[in-house]
Design a protein around this motif. Structure first.
Motif, PDB file in Angstrom:
ATOM      1  N   SER A   1      38.032  37.747  43.978  1.00 26.34           N
ATOM      2  CA  SER A   1      37.956  38.729  44.987  1.00 26.34           C
ATOM      3  C   SER A   1      36.524  38.956  46.098  1.00 26.34           C
ATOM      4  O   SER A   1      35.335  37.934  45.954  1.00 26.34           O
TER       5      SER A   1
ATOM      6  N   GLU B   1      37.149  36.558  48.313  1.00 26.56           N
ATOM      7  CA  GLU B   1      37.104  35.452  48.932  1.00 26.56           C
ATOM      8  C   GLU B   1      37.847  35.171  49.841  1.00 26.56           C
ATOM      9  O   GLU B   1      39.303  35.654  50.352  1.00 26.56           O
TER      10      GLU B   1
ATOM     11  N   PRO C   1      42.242  32.135  46.745  1.00 27.92           N
ATOM     12  CA  PRO C   1      41.064  33.206  46.322  1.00 27.92           C
ATOM     13  C   PRO C   1      40.385  33.996  45.057  1.00 27.92           C
ATOM     14  O   PRO C   1      41.176  34.415  44.604  1.00 27.92           O
TER      15      PRO C   1
ATOM     16  N   LYS D   1      37.548  36.776  35.864  1.00 29.26           N
ATOM     17  CA  LYS D   1      38.048  37.924  36.525  1.00 29.26           C
ATOM     18  C   LYS D   1      38.377  38.430  38.298  1.00 29.26           C
ATOM     19  O   LYS D   1      38.794  39.085  37.943  1.00 29.26           O
ATOM     20  N   ASP D   2      37.686  37.679  38.218  1.00 25.05           N
ATOM     21  CA  ASP D   2      37.643  37.380  39.689  1.00 25.05           C
ATOM     22  C   ASP D   2      39.266  37.038  40.273  1.00 25.05           C
ATOM     23  O   ASP D   2      39.377  36.788  41.117  1.00 25.05           O
ATOM     24  N   HIS D   3      39.730  36.718  40.027  1.00 27.82           N
ATOM     25  CA  HIS D   3      40.775  35.583  40.107  1.00 27.82           C
ATOM     26  C   HIS D   3      42.100  36.902  38.746  1.00 27.82           C
ATOM     27  O   HIS D   3      41.633  37.714  38.113  1.00 27.82           O
TER      28      HIS D   3
ATOM     29  N   TRP E   1      45.469  33.190  36.674  1.00 28.74           N
ATOM     30  CA  TRP E   1      44.768  32.204  37.317  1.00 28.74           C
ATOM     31  C   TRP E   1      44.419  30.920  36.140  1.00 28.74           C
ATOM     32  O   TRP E   1      44.203  29.463  36.252  1.00 28.74           O
TER      33      TRP E   1
ATOM     34  N   LYS F   1      41.160  39.677  47.902  1.00 27.58           N
ATOM     35  CA  LYS F   1      40.933  38.536  48.449  1.00 27.58           C
ATOM     36  C   LYS F   1      42.277  38.327  49.173  1.00 27.58           C
ATOM     37  O   LYS F   1      43.390  38.666  49.160  1.00 27.58           O
TER      38      LYS F   1
END
Lengths: 274, 274
Positions: A121, A123, A119, B106-108, B112, A64
Motif C-alpha cells: 500500500s 508504494e 508493491p 496487510k499492506d500486500h 503475498w 499500490k
C-alpha cells in the motif's frame, strides 16, 4: 488528446496495427511539439507532477501501483525509468530489474520471485522486465511448449486479476522499437566509447530471432491485455516521445485517483504540544 | 483400504456428511487396531517411511510438496506436525505457522506472504494455518463481504492451480473436531499445569462463533477442493487416529511418485579419485 486510448492495446490489435498507431501518435506528437527539446521539457513537467502526486500516494496508503516495462534490447527500459520516474522520491518507490533466474528462483514457480516484489500500500514499483519474459524469451527459444505457454498466459491473467482485485493498479508498457532503430542503437554501442559498456554480444544473438520475438509479443500482449491490467504499446524509436507518452499515461492514471492527504485522526485533536 | 478416498472431500460433501465419514473411518480404524498404542506404532512406522522417501525427494529435486493444515483451535495442527513429520530430516523441510498478519503483510494482497513460503524443488513445506484463514476468520467476523469472499475462493483456486501446474503437489487437511471434544481440550488447558501455557482466552471468544466457523469451513472446502489441490477431512477427536490417517495419505502420495535417486552424470564417469 486521449493518449492512453491511442496506445491502449485492444484485443485483436496486432503489432502491425500498432505500427500504424506509432505513425499516428508520431504525427500527433509532431503537431504538438517542434523538437526533442520541447518533448523533454514537457516530460520533465509531467515527471514533476507525478512526483508531486506520489507524495500523496505514499501518505494515503490507499493504492499500490505496479508499472511493467517490456521491450526488445535497446528499446529504452532503463531510459524510461530515468526519464519518467527520475524525479520521484525513492521513499515509497522501487525499481526491480528481473535478470535470468538464479537457482533458487528456478526451483520455484516463475511467478514466485515476481510476487515477492509487488508493491505494498502506498508504494510504486517499476518492473524492468518481468514475468512476461517467461512467455517471451522462453517461448522464442523453445524452452517451453505451446501448451505451457498458453497455460502461463492463464496464470498471468489470474495473477494480475488477483493483484488488481486486492488494490493494485497495473500499467503495462511495451516499448515498441523498429528493427532498423535497434540496428542503429547497437551500432552506436560499438562505435561510441561512452556506450561500449552497454554492448553485449548476446543482444546480437537475440536479434537474429527478431521475427519470433515480434510474434511472441503479439500473442502475449493479446492474451494478457485486460481492463484491470492494460497493455500500452509505446512507439519507442524516439526516446523523447516515448518518455512523454508514458509520463502522460502514468500521470493521467494517478490524477484519476483524486488522492488527498488523509484527514487528522479525531482522537489526536485533543493533543497539545506544550 | 482406500483411506484417501474415504477422507477426500468431494464437491457437495458437506461437513455433516463428513461426520458420517468420521464414524465410518473410526469404525474401520477400530477394526484395524485395538488401541492408541497400536495407532501410534503404526504412525511411527509410516512416519519413518515418509522420512525415508523424503531423502530421495530432496535428491531427485523433481517435485515440491505443500501440506496445508487447517482446523479449529485445539484440533491438533501442532500435534500433527510433530506426530507425522517429526522424523523427517529438517534439511529440505520447513514448517510455516501463519499468525495474524503484521503491517507489511496487510499492506500486500493476502496471498503475498503465502507465495513467499511455498516449497522449491525437492522441498516439503507444511503450512500450519494458511491463506484459508482469509476466507475463514475474516468471513466469520465480517471483515470481508460475501462478494469478496467469493472472489477470494477464485483467487485461491487460480493460485493453487498455478502452483500445481508448475510442479507443486498440494495436500490440504481439515482437522475436523467436534464441539464437545474442543470443550474437553480447552478445559484440560485450564486444569493441567503442563498445559496452562497453551490456554488463550481468545480461543473462548472464537468458540462462541462455532457454528459460523463450521459454515465458513463448509463453504471454503467445497469451493476450493480440486483434483490438483484436494481437501481431506480428517476426523480429529482421536489424536492417534488423526495422525495415522494423515501419515497414510501423505505416504500414499509420496509412494505414488515412484521417486528414484538421480543417476550419475555420464560426464562424471571418467573421473577417478586417486
Amino acid at each position: 488528446m486521449d493518449i492512453a486510448g491511442l496506445c491502449r492495446l485492444r484485443s485483436g490489435l496486432v503489432l502491425k496495427e500498432a505500427d500504424a498507431a506509432r505513425k499516428l501518435t508520431g504525427a500527433v506528437a509532431a503537431g504538438m511539439t517542434d523538437g526533442k527539446a520541447i518533448d523533454k521539457l514537457q516530460t520533465l513537467n509531467l515527471a514533476e507532477k507525478i512526483a508531486e502526486i506520489q507524495n500523496v500516494f505514499v501518505a494515503a496508503k490507499q493504492y499500490k501501483l505496479l508499472i511493467i516495462l517490456q521491450g526488445m534490447d535497446t528499446s529504452g527500459k532503463d531510459g524510461t525509468v530515468k526519464g519518467v520516474f527520475g524525479q520521484i522520491n525513492p521513499l515509497g518507490t522501487r525499481t526491480v530489474a528481473f535478470k535470468a533466474p538464479v537457482q533458487v528462483e528456478k526451483d520455484h514457480d516463475y511467478l514466485w520471485r515476481v510476487h515477492r516484489e509487488v508493491p505494498g500500500s502506498g508504494e510504486i514499483v517499476i518492473f524492468n522486465r518481468s514475468h512476461y519474459e517467461d512467455v517471451l524469451i522462453s517461448k522464442v527459444h523453445g524452452w517451453i511448449s505451446e501448451e505451457t505457454c498458453l497455460q502461463r498466459y492463464a496464470h498471468i491473467r489470474d495473477f494480475e486479476r488477483m493483484l488488481s482485485e486486492t488494490g493494485t493498479i497495473i500499467l503495462k508498457f511495451f516499448l515498441h522499437l523498429s528493427k532498423a532503430e535497434q540496428k542503429h542503437r547497437l551500432e552506436e554501442r560499438l562505435a561510441d566509447p561512452d556506450k561500449y559498456w552497454k554492448f553485449d554480444p548476446q543482444d546480437l544473438a537475440e536479434r537474429t530471432h527478431w521475427d519470433a520475438y515480434q510474434r511472441a509479443y503479439e500473442h502475449a500482449l493479446a492474451a494478457t491485455d485486460s481492463d484491470n491490467a492494460p497493455w500500452f504499446v509505446i512507439p519507442s524509436d524516439s526516446k523523447t516521445q516515448r518518455n512523454l507518452l508514458i509520463a502522460g499515461i502514468v500521470l493521467e492514471k494517478l490524477e484519476s485517483l483524486k488522492l488527498k492527504y488523509p484527514p487528522m485522526n479525531p482522537a489526536y485533536r485533543r493533543f497539545l504540544v506544550e
